[in-house]
Design an enzyme around this catalytic site. Sequence first.
Site, short mmCIF file in Angstrom:
data_model
loop_
_atom_site.label_atom_id
_atom_site.label_comp_id
_atom_site.label_asym_id
_atom_site.label_seq_id
_atom_site.Cartn_x
_atom_site.Cartn_y
_atom_site.Cartn_z
N SER A 9 0.83 -1.20 0.00
CA SER A 9 0.00 0.00 0.00
C SER A 9 0.87 1.25 0.00
CB SER A 9 -0.91 0.01 1.23
OG SER A 9 -1.62 1.23 1.30
N HIS A 34 -1.20 -1.23 -4.35
CA HIS A 34 -2.47 -0.82 -3.73
C HIS A 34 -2.47 0.69 -3.48
CE1 HIS A 34 -6.14 -1.81 -1.46
NE2 HIS A 34 -5.78 -0.85 -0.63
N ASP A 36 -4.86 3.80 -2.02
CA ASP A 36 -6.05 4.21 -1.27
C ASP A 36 -6.45 5.63 -1.63
OD1 ASP A 36 -6.54 1.88 0.40
OD2 ASP A 36 -4.68 2.39 1.43
N MET A 38 -8.99 8.50 -0.49
CA MET A 38 -9.86 8.89 0.63
C MET A 38 -10.36 10.32 0.43
SD MET A 38 -7.53 7.53 3.78
CE MET A 38 -6.70 5.95 3.75
N HIS A 67 -8.38 1.46 -4.36
CA HIS A 67 -9.39 1.27 -3.32
C HIS A 67 -10.03 2.61 -3.00
CE1 HIS A 67 -10.06 0.13 1.23
NE2 HIS A 67 -11.20 0.30 0.58
N MET A 69 -12.24 4.89 -0.95
CA MET A 69 -12.91 5.12 0.33
C MET A 69 -13.56 6.49 0.24
SD MET A 69 -10.22 3.52 3.07
CE MET A 69 -8.72 3.36 2.08
N MET A 138 -11.85 -5.39 5.14
CA MET A 138 -11.08 -4.46 5.97
C MET A 138 -10.85 -5.09 7.34
SD MET A 138 -10.37 -1.81 4.16
CE MET A 138 -9.63 -0.89 5.53
N ASP A 176 -6.99 -6.10 4.02
CA ASP A 176 -6.33 -4.80 4.13
C ASP A 176 -6.37 -4.29 5.56
OD1 ASP A 176 -5.28 -2.28 3.80
OD2 ASP A 176 -6.82 -1.56 2.42
#
Length: 222
Positions: A9, A34, A36, A38, A67, A69, A138, A176
């Site tokens: 990540s 990976h 993220d 957000m 991913h 979020m 998660m 994750d």
Amino acid sequence: MTSKLVAPSILAGNFANLQRDIEMINQSDADWLHVDIMDGVFVPNISFGMPVLHAIMRHALKPLDVHLMIIDPDRYIKTFADLGADILTVHYEACTHLHRTIQAIKAEGMKAGVAINPHTNVSLLEDVIEYIDVVLVMSVNPGFGGQSFINNTYKKIKQLKEIIVDSGSNAIIEIDGGVSNDNAIELIEAGADVLVAGSYIFGSENPVTTIANLKEQINTQD
């Protein structure tokens, strides 16, 4: 036995040296990168936006595991496809019409992932599991790196694996949060296929060696 995957990540990387860290991942035994995303609304933090993902795409040689979020992820499905996402994961909790969202992701040529938070029961995915490529469980509350692993995750993986097998789905299970060599084998034995690791990799003295050791560890099980 199908090879188990490691997805570092980049959220745990050095933001002032992202290119260096991406090139390290390129040269490592990692399988996916990976990323993220957000928004500060769905989760209490803000991470990367589109310009940063575009920069990551220009240097990454590994498949981009993006991913989201964020709230209302449908608004940006085509955008993330254009930015090079290979796997696009949305949260069950953020989608009003999850089946439609999954189909929209696939229509853009990406693999469709669905993430569930620690409080979300895996049974809620039964009616769409046949359409999902990746279920991201998660194992910490989303929004921040470096959190402690939630032990109930093992139970959820086993329950999810049963649903996948019973339905004939080809979905794979990704984990994750709080992943390290301390719990990697138990996660794989429970039914996980992909391990996301951030702080454990980037906080180590030699991330390339850490990735190699983790990959070897999870692929030497009977």
